[in-house]
Design a protein around this motif. Structure first.
Motif, short mmCIF file in Angstrom:
data_model
loop_
_atom_site.label_atom_id
_atom_site.label_comp_id
_atom_site.label_asym_id
_atom_site.label_seq_id
_atom_site.Cartn_x
_atom_site.Cartn_y
_atom_site.Cartn_z
N LEU A 51 -88.18 -37.54 -70.02
CA LEU A 51 -87.00 -38.28 -70.70
C LEU A 51 -85.60 -37.39 -69.95
O LEU A 51 -85.62 -36.20 -70.50
CB LEU A 51 -86.96 -38.19 -72.02
N ARG A 52 -84.80 -37.92 -69.41
CA ARG A 52 -83.64 -37.63 -68.93
C ARG A 52 -83.43 -36.26 -67.96
O ARG A 52 -82.88 -35.57 -68.31
CB ARG A 52 -82.68 -37.13 -70.12
N GLY A 53 -84.45 -36.38 -67.20
CA GLY A 53 -84.49 -35.14 -66.09
C GLY A 53 -85.03 -34.05 -66.54
O GLY A 53 -85.96 -33.49 -65.78
N ASN A 54 -84.37 -33.22 -67.60
CA ASN A 54 -84.76 -32.06 -67.92
C ASN A 54 -84.63 -31.76 -69.56
O ASN A 54 -83.63 -32.53 -70.12
CB ASN A 54 -83.84 -30.92 -67.03
N TYR A 55 -85.04 -30.74 -70.07
CA TYR A 55 -84.86 -30.61 -71.45
C TYR A 55 -83.39 -29.93 -71.50
O TYR A 55 -82.86 -29.16 -70.71
CB TYR A 55 -85.71 -29.51 -71.96
N ALA A 56 -82.42 -30.25 -72.36
CA ALA A 56 -81.19 -30.07 -72.29
C ALA A 56 -81.18 -28.65 -73.10
O ALA A 56 -81.81 -28.15 -73.95
CB ALA A 56 -80.15 -30.87 -73.24
N GLY A 57 -80.21 -27.76 -72.69
CA GLY A 57 -80.06 -26.42 -73.08
C GLY A 57 -78.55 -26.41 -73.18
O GLY A 57 -77.92 -27.11 -72.73
N VAL A 58 -78.07 -25.47 -74.14
CA VAL A 58 -76.65 -25.19 -74.31
C VAL A 58 -76.10 -24.74 -72.67
O VAL A 58 -76.58 -23.99 -72.27
CB VAL A 58 -76.54 -24.28 -75.18
N GLY A 59 -74.80 -25.56 -72.53
CA GLY A 59 -74.28 -25.36 -71.41
C GLY A 59 -74.74 -26.23 -70.15
O GLY A 59 -74.06 -26.26 -69.06
N PHE A 60 -75.67 -26.93 -70.32
CA PHE A 60 -76.27 -27.92 -69.59
C PHE A 60 -75.18 -29.30 -69.46
O PHE A 60 -74.23 -29.35 -70.37
CB PHE A 60 -77.57 -28.43 -69.83
#
Length: 163
Positions: free
Chosen positions: A51-60
């Motif tokens: 889902l959506r390329g990568n797991y989101a992290g703060v600052g992504f």
């Protein structure tokens, strides 16, 4: 439960775990985009659907056009590959050493040896073997012939006779 990233001006500012229904209530405001904890480089690590390329992290960054999350660029000369991951201009050596990237020399610097994992020793447990007792073959019981024992009869004497 799912993971959701709060996106403001294309940048992830917060990541939470919540039910979709709760996000839909608007209690946390708007701008939440679902992200998958198990998605890295366009691949779902557990064999599911990425889902959506990568797991989101703060600052992504959230690229709404391509509907993907990607990390901040670590160095100016690193480029993004087709899996939405940043790669160095020179591939890191793969051997028994740790490496760090030196941006000034644009080269990998060899570090310490990687620790060699201790082998896992599993003690051998001998199985308990119960002795096998073979059943004794049944035989016909030996029946001794009955022997008649005669008890001597003594005649009653007058002393023993009761009047």
């Amino acid at each position: 439960m799912s993971h959701f990233a709060k996106v403001e001006n294309g940048i992830v500012v917060q990541v939470v775990v919540a039910e979709q229904e709760f996000i839909d209530t608007g209690a946390l405001g708007h701008g939440w985009v679902q992200t998958s904890y198990n998605t890295i480089g366009g691949v779902h690590t557990q064999g599911g659907t990425p889902l959506r390329g990568n797991y989101a992290g703060v600052g992504f960054t959230y690229d709404a056009t391509n509907d993907v999350f990607y990390a901040p660029q670590p160095f100016d000369n690193w480029v993004m590959n087709s899996s939405w991951l940043w790669v160095p201009p020179i591939a890191m050596p793969v051997d028994e050493y740790f490496y760090t990237w030196n941006q000034e020399t644009t080269a990998w610097v060899q570090g310490d040896l990687r620790p060699i994992p201790e082998p896992v020793v599993v003690p051998v447990v001998e199985p308990v073997v119960e002795p096998v007792v073979e059943p004794v073959a049944a035989t016909e019981p030996v029946v001794e012939p009955e022997v008649a024992v005669e008890t001597p009869v003594t005649p009653e004497t007058p002393e023993t006779v009761q009047p």
